[in-house]
Design a protein around this motif. Structure first.
Motif, PDB file in Angstrom:
ATOM      1  N   ALA A  78       0.834  -1.206   0.000  1.00 14.95           N
ATOM      2  CA  ALA A  78       0.000   0.000   0.000  1.00 14.95           C
ATOM      3  C   ALA A  78       0.867   1.253   0.000  1.00 14.95           C
ATOM      4  N   ASP A  79       1.914   1.257   0.808  1.00 17.89           N
ATOM      5  CA  ASP A  79       2.817   2.416   0.863  1.00 17.89           C
ATOM      6  C   ASP A  79       3.471   2.656  -0.495  1.00 17.89           C
ATOM      7  N   ALA A  80       3.873   1.571  -1.168  1.00 14.01           N
ATOM      8  CA  ALA A  80       4.513   1.703  -2.479  1.00 14.01           C
ATOM      9  C   ALA A  80       3.546   2.275  -3.507  1.00 14.01           C
ATOM     10  N   LEU A  81       2.297   1.821  -3.485  1.00  9.55           N
ATOM     11  CA  LEU A  81       1.297   2.322  -4.431  1.00  9.55           C
ATOM     12  C   LEU A  81       0.960   3.783  -4.159  1.00  9.55           C
ATOM     13  N   VAL A  82       0.825   4.142  -2.897  1.00  6.29           N
ATOM     14  CA  VAL A  82       0.552   5.540  -2.547  1.00  6.29           C
ATOM     15  C   VAL A  82       1.712   6.441  -2.981  1.00  6.29           C
ATOM     16  N   GLU A  83       2.929   5.974  -2.778  1.00  9.85           N
ATOM     17  CA  GLU A  83       4.103   6.767  -3.152  1.00  9.85           C
ATOM     18  C   GLU A  83       4.183   6.992  -4.661  1.00  9.85           C
ATOM     19  N   GLN A  84       3.746   6.011  -5.448  1.00 12.86           N
ATOM     20  CA  GLN A  84       3.913   6.060  -6.901  1.00 12.86           C
ATOM     21  C   GLN A  84       2.708   6.638  -7.645  1.00 12.86           C
ATOM     22  N   THR A  85       1.585   6.876  -6.941  1.00 11.44           N
ATOM     23  CA  THR A  85       0.357   7.277  -7.628  1.00 11.44           C
ATOM     24  C   THR A  85      -0.321   8.463  -6.956  1.00 11.44           C
ATOM     25  N   PHE A  86      -1.494   8.793  -7.465  1.00 10.37           N
ATOM     26  CA  PHE A  86      -2.327   9.866  -6.924  1.00 10.37           C
ATOM     27  C   PHE A  86      -2.916   9.499  -5.567  1.00 10.37           C
ATOM     28  N   ALA A  87      -2.945   8.192  -5.248  1.00 15.50           N
ATOM     29  CA  ALA A  87      -3.781   7.687  -4.154  1.00 15.50           C
ATOM     30  C   ALA A  87      -3.254   8.067  -2.784  1.00 15.50           C
ATOM     31  N   ASP A  88      -4.195   8.193  -1.867  1.00 12.84           N
ATOM     32  CA  ASP A  88      -3.875   8.364  -0.449  1.00 12.84           C
ATOM     33  C   ASP A  88      -4.092   7.076   0.335  1.00 12.84           C
ATOM     34  N   THR A  89      -4.891   6.161  -0.239  1.00 18.05           N
ATOM     35  CA  THR A  89      -5.238   4.941   0.485  1.00 18.05           C
ATOM     36  C   THR A  89      -5.536   3.827  -0.507  1.00 18.05           C
ATOM     37  N   VAL A  90      -5.396   2.580  -0.055  1.00 17.20           N
ATOM     38  CA  VAL A  90      -5.550   1.408  -0.919  1.00 17.20           C
ATOM     39  C   VAL A  90      -6.321   0.326  -0.172  1.00 17.20           C
ATOM     40  N   PHE A  91      -7.248  -0.333  -0.873  1.00 17.95           N
ATOM     41  CA  PHE A  91      -7.892  -1.536  -0.347  1.00 17.95           C
ATOM     42  C   PHE A  91      -7.558  -2.674  -1.296  1.00 17.95           C
ATOM     43  N   PHE A  92      -7.114  -3.812  -0.750  1.00 21.85           N
ATOM     44  CA  PHE A  92      -6.712  -4.932  -1.589  1.00 21.85           C
ATOM     45  C   PHE A  92      -7.832  -5.951  -1.738  1.00 21.85           C
ATOM     46  N   THR A  93      -7.981  -6.423  -2.974  1.00 19.88           N
ATOM     47  CA  THR A  93      -8.972  -7.426  -3.334  1.00 19.88           C
ATOM     48  C   THR A  93      -8.245  -8.616  -3.963  1.00 19.88           C
ATOM     49  N   ASN A  94      -9.023  -9.580  -4.457  1.00 21.41           N
ATOM     50  CA  ASN A  94      -8.454 -10.732  -5.147  1.00 21.41           C
ATOM     51  C   ASN A  94      -8.556 -10.611  -6.661  1.00 21.41           C
ATOM     52  N   SER A  95      -9.351  -9.666  -7.153  1.00 16.77           N
ATOM     53  CA  SER A  95      -9.640  -9.598  -8.585  1.00 16.77           C
ATOM     54  C   SER A  95     -10.113  -8.206  -8.979  1.00 16.77           C
ATOM     55  N   GLY A  96     -10.175  -8.000 -10.299  1.00 20.71           N
ATOM     56  CA  GLY A  96     -10.693  -6.750 -10.819  1.00 20.71           C
ATOM     57  C   GLY A  96     -12.177  -6.594 -10.592  1.00 20.71           C
ATOM     58  N   THR A  97     -12.917  -7.702 -10.674  1.00 17.84           N
ATOM     59  CA  THR A  97     -14.359  -7.649 -10.416  1.00 17.84           C
ATOM     60  C   THR A  97     -14.640  -7.152  -9.004  1.00 17.84           C
ATOM     61  N   GLU A  98     -13.898  -7.676  -8.029  1.00 18.49           N
ATOM     62  CA  GLU A  98     -14.084  -7.220  -6.655  1.00 18.49           C
ATOM     63  C   GLU A  98     -13.706  -5.754  -6.508  1.00 18.49           C
ATOM     64  N   ALA A  99     -12.687  -5.332  -7.251  1.00 20.35           N
ATOM     65  CA  ALA A  99     -12.297  -3.921  -7.214  1.00 20.35           C
ATOM     66  C   ALA A  99     -13.424  -3.043  -7.757  1.00 20.35           C
ATOM     67  N   ALA A 100     -14.088  -3.510  -8.814  1.00 23.65           N
ATOM     68  CA  ALA A 100     -15.210  -2.743  -9.372  1.00 23.65           C
ATOM     69  C   ALA A 100     -16.339  -2.616  -8.366  1.00 23.65           C
ATOM     70  N   GLU A 101     -16.638  -3.697  -7.646  1.00 22.59           N
ATOM     71  CA  GLU A 101     -17.710  -3.648  -6.655  1.00 22.59           C
ATOM     72  C   GLU A 101     -17.406  -2.628  -5.561  1.00 22.59           C
ATOM     73  N   LEU A 102     -16.165  -2.608  -5.104  1.00 20.53           N
ATOM     74  CA  LEU A 102     -15.809  -1.640  -4.073  1.00 20.53           C
ATOM     75  C   LEU A 102     -15.855  -0.220  -4.624  1.00 20.53           C
ATOM     76  N   ALA A 103     -15.389  -0.016  -5.852  1.00 17.52           N
ATOM     77  CA  ALA A 103     -15.419   1.326  -6.439  1.00 17.52           C
ATOM     78  C   ALA A 103     -16.846   1.860  -6.479  1.00 17.52           C
ATOM     79  N   ILE A 104     -17.795   0.998  -6.859  1.00 23.78           N
ATOM     80  CA  ILE A 104     -19.205   1.407  -6.898  1.00 23.78           C
ATOM     81  C   ILE A 104     -19.699   1.749  -5.497  1.00 23.78           C
ATOM     82  N   LYS A 105     -19.390   0.903  -4.530  1.00 24.28           N
ATOM     83  CA  LYS A 105     -19.796   1.163  -3.149  1.00 24.28           C
ATOM     84  C   LYS A 105     -19.183   2.461  -2.631  1.00 24.28           C
ATOM     85  N   MET A 106     -17.922   2.687  -2.946  1.00 28.69           N
ATOM     86  CA  MET A 106     -17.226   3.873  -2.461  1.00 28.69           C
ATOM     87  C   MET A 106     -17.870   5.150  -2.984  1.00 28.69           C
TER      88      MET A 106
END
Length: 390
Positions: A78-106
């Motif tokens: 998470a620290d590496a992704l935050v350092e390299q991108t726009f993001a301030d925070t990261v949630f880890f999933t197992n797949s892209g589909t799960e990432a889409a579900e969280l994005a919609i919920k967020m």
């Protein structure tokens, strides 16, 4: 009688038992040059020594621990992704589909906490965000949704890269715009830099959140760590998966502090998401792929491959129409059936991935050697010639 494996795939008659770099070896010993990379997953090819070492070392210590506890490997990634991108925070999933579900919920939770009835998410024709009920509702296509209703409400599907249609739909009642920076399943269609810049400005003007799906086009595939970087704009939320694990199941949602502000304790969770094994591998992938020298090599290889593909189009005008795409996410628009071309390519010992709009996708490992790119062009030339003479 139904097969013991649910028959939801039209599988090719191949059974691979080993992988070496950009090559897959069949049970009978035949070698195939892999230009699909597990559909943009194996960004460092098969059995990359550094990933094997990272996985093996972690497996000797701890495979899984619940997200009820601190997970050092998850924190480091998470620290590496935050350092390299726009993001301030990261949630880890197992797949892209799960990432889409969280994005919609967020998105929905953000506007709920703002006390505003903004629930509509604008999406686009040709989109693919996964196969869960929320993700297919977002795509809206009959192919994805037929027989699975009633669908989750709150999505409005617009024509791809149609600024006038988007401008008409995007007002202060819209919660978010969700779009692939480069459509993959939709036929390798990049959103132009000008369109992405305009979209960011339009979202800022109306308050809508910008959600980018970089599940297929991210993790170095276009020559930047993430494809939106070419346009010099940042999303509010981004979905990532596929290449981030280099072949190990891993996905993530990256977000700004503002966009993630509604996601407090208890609002989301995952049993396996961000476990030690996945994050140990993901951290090694990030270490390699985020290196500017590595990304420069991706761009160089992309130029070489595109040049060879343009030569194929010129040599076989009855088979191919055009090359499209960005970086090592390229598509050959076909005049003949893309399914027939994929079959002919397989017969020539090279693996490609069909997509919509009669396109075949070329998604090789990002570290594919130059000689394998040359071999790929030779084998695709043989495949095209076999169709012309059929």
């Amino acid at each position: 009688m139904i097969a013991s494996v649910l028959p939801t795939y039209n599988r090719s008659p191949l059974s691979f038992v080993r992988g070496e770099g950009s090559w897959l070896i069949e049970a009978d010993g035949r070698r195939f040059l892999d230009l699909g990379a597990g559909i943009a997953v194996n960004v460092l090819g098969h059995a990359h020594p550094a990933l094997v070492e990272a996985l093996s070392a972690q497996a000797q210590n701890l495979w899984h621990v619940s997200n009820l506890y601190q997970i050092p490997q998850q924190q480091a990634l998470a620290d590496a992704l935050v350092e390299q991108t726009f993001a301030d925070t990261v949630f880890f999933t197992n797949s892209g589909t799960e990432a889409a579900e969280l994005a919609i919920k967020m998105v929905r939770k953000y506007w709920y906490e703002q006390g505003q009835e903004r629930v509509t998410i604008l999406t686009f024709e040709g989109a693919f965000h996964g196969r869960s009920t929320g993700a297919i509702a977002a795509s809206g296509s009959e192919k994805m949704t037929k027989g699975f209703g009633p669908l989750m409400p709150g999505f409005k599907v617009l024509p791809w890269d149609d600024q006038a249609a988007l401008e008409a739909a995007l007002d202060d009642s819209v919660a978010a715009v969700m779009i692939e920076t480069v459509q993959g399943e939709g036929g390798i269609r990049p959103l132009s830099e000008a369109s992405l810049k305009w979209l960011r400005e339009a979202c800022d003007r109306t308050g809508a959140l910008l959600v980018l799906d970089e599940v297929q086009c991210g993790m170095g595939r276009t020559g930047k760590l993430f494809a939106h970087e070419w346009a010099g704009v940042d999303p509010d939320i981004m979905m990532v998966a596929k290449g981030i694990g280099g072949g190990f199941p891993l996905g993530a949602v990256l977000a700004s502090e503002k966009a993630a502000s509604g996601m407090v304790a208890g609002t989301h969770g995952s049993t396996y998401g961000g476990n030690p094994l996945a994050c140990a591998v993901g951290l090694k992938v990030m270490e390699i792929v985020a290196d500017p020298a590595f990304l420069a090599e991706v761009s160089r290889k992309a130029g070489l491959l595109r040049q060879k593909l343009e030569g194929l189009v010129a040599a076989h005008p009855d088979v191919f129409e055009a090359v499209r795409g960005s970086g090592l996410m390229l598509g050959l628009k076909c005049r003949m059936s893309n399914a027939d071309l994929a079959t002919a390519a397989r017969a020539a010992g090279v693996l490609v991935v069909p997509a919509a709009d009669n396109v075949i996708r070329l998604l090789p490992a990002l570290n594919i050697p130059d000689e394998d790119l040359t071999e790929a062009a030779t084998r695709l030339d043989q495949a095209a010639s076999s169709l012309e003479s059929a």
